[in-house]
Motif scaffolding. Structure first.
Motif, PDB file in Angstrom:
ATOM      1  N   ARG A  63       0.812  -1.222   0.000  1.00 27.67           N
ATOM      2  CA  ARG A  63       0.000   0.000   0.000  1.00 27.67           C
ATOM      3  C   ARG A  63       0.848   1.276   0.000  1.00 27.67           C
ATOM      4  NH1 ARG A  63      -2.731  -0.556   6.017  1.00 27.67           N
ATOM      5  NH2 ARG A  63      -0.826  -0.486   7.252  1.00 27.67           N
ATOM      6  N   ASP A  77       0.960   4.344   6.847  1.00 32.35           N
ATOM      7  CA  ASP A  77       0.961   3.164   5.983  1.00 32.35           C
ATOM      8  C   ASP A  77       1.933   2.100   6.470  1.00 32.35           C
ATOM      9  OD1 ASP A  77      -1.010   3.874   4.136  1.00 32.35           O
ATOM     10  OD2 ASP A  77       0.385   5.027   2.906  1.00 32.35           O
ATOM     11  N   GLY A 133      -2.827   3.598  -0.861  1.00 32.63           N
ATOM     12  CA  GLY A 133      -2.545   3.835   0.551  1.00 32.63           C
ATOM     13  C   GLY A 133      -3.020   5.191   1.044  1.00 32.63           C
TER      14      GLY A 133
END
Length: 368
Positions: free
Chosen positions: A49, A105, A230
């Protein structure tokens, strides 16, 4: 100008397209992956991501190169309109958003720290001189003696707009290619509005660079996705769209022109508004806003039996219709825009079942 627009698109596209595979490797290496650990997750496998990093890289390389080259060639003067200060505020806010969301993330952060950073980023933008200047809108001119009050209102509206849109794009990021594709459609619609409106070249170059970066990333994000954008990417998109929509309409502030970005970005905006209302009612508390749920538009489409690809295509069509409505509204007036939208809705309502039923039958035939 058109040569610079082409350069803005191609440079951002090539960079994002080439960097995305590297972000996939980086995400796997440092553990920045999305695990399908609850029912809200549509993905069934672990997914990298950090795709948003590639989008940011493509955007930055393109726009920084053009700003430097055009300044050296004396084709733009950033001092005019205080764009040198405005761009500094924009880039400071962008770095705050990107760094915080990159940490999110990789490590994971709660919603409150991210919200605080979003507000700080919006304050950096407002401090640089970028704001929704309601003083120039006809309705507010009757309050001309209350300049300080209106400036305060303008500041609050601007911060709410940027923070709200940042979260709106993030919340709609629930299916492969959804947030990036809708952002592309919104950006293209906004670019056309900017050109028709005679907006500053800075706004046109920024929006074109964003389009190029997203188009370069999208092949890796379409279903079945190889990577997610993300929080880094979705927050960056929402923040940038919020800021550029203000810069792009700044030349001719009227109620109509200010409303155009709201119409173009109507899908994520109204999905977010409904999510806020739904969560408050469900949790019977304002704190409930921070609790994620599975009640977004894309979740509802999936529950109605549509596949991921079909759900994304439907939402693409809705976003494109809103974008075209805004363009026709600016160019040809309200009646033509409304008639276009009504015809588009009627045609879609008449034909969508046959289209998607046929696609399902084709899929079943291939499987057999």
């Amino acid at each position: 100008m058109w040569g610079d627009i082409i350069i803005a698109f191609l440079l951002a596209f090539i960079t994002a397209f080439m960097v995305t595979p590297k972000t996939i490797k980086l995400a796997k290496k440092i553990g920045a992956v999305d695990n399908p650990k609850d029912e809200r997750r549509i993905n069934k496998v672990v997914m990298p991501r950090l795709g948003g990093v590639a989008v940011v890289c493509g955007f930055l390389i393109s726009i920084v190169y053009l700003l430097i080259s055009l300044t050296l060639e004396n084709q733009i003067n950033l001092v005019d309109g205080n764009y040198h200060f405005k761009l500094i505020g924009f880039f400071i806010g962008m770095m705050l958003i990107v760094i915080t969301c990159f940490i999110d993330d990789v490590k994971g952060l709660g919603p409150v720290p991210k919200l605080i950073v979003q507000i700080l980023a919006a304050c950096a933008v407002v401090s640089s001189g970028i704001r929704i200047n309601i003083l120039n809108i006809d309705f507010f001119k009757q309050f001309g003696d209350s300049v300080n009050f209106l400036n305060t209102v303008s500041t609050i509206i601007t911060i709410c707009w940027i923070v709200g849109l940042t979260n709106a794009i993030n919340l709609i990021d629930g299916l492969d290619g959804l947030s990036s594709g809708i952002s592309i459609i919104s950006c293209v619609s906004m670019l056309i509005v900017f050109v028709l409106n005679g907006s500053p070249i800075i706004a046109i170059l920024i929006i074109t660079s964003l389009i190029g970066a997203l188009v370069g990333f999208l092949p890796y994000n379409m279903n079945p996705a190889k990577t997610f954008i993300g929080d880094t990417g979705s927050n960056f998109l929402g923040y940038t769209l919020g800021v550029i929509s203000i810069i792009g309409v700044a030349k001719t502030y009227t109620a109509l022109v200010v409303a155009l970005p709201i119409i173009i970005l109507g899908l994520p905006i109204f999905d977010t508004i409904f999510a806020i209302i739904r969560r408050i009612i469900k949790n019977k508390s304002l704190k409930g806003i921070m609790k994620p749920d599975a009640g977004h538009l894309h979740h509802k489409l999936l529950r109605h039996g549509f596949s991921q690809k079909e759900s994304v295509l439907i939402l693409y069509c809705v976003s494109a219709s809103l974008g075209m409505f805004a363009i026709v509204l600016l160019e040809s007036g309200v009646w033509k825009a409304l008639s276009f939208l009504l015809i588009a809705i009627a045609v879609f309502a008449l034909g969508y079942k046959e289209v998607f039923d046929d696609s399902k039958n084709d899929t079943e035939t291939k499987e057999k």
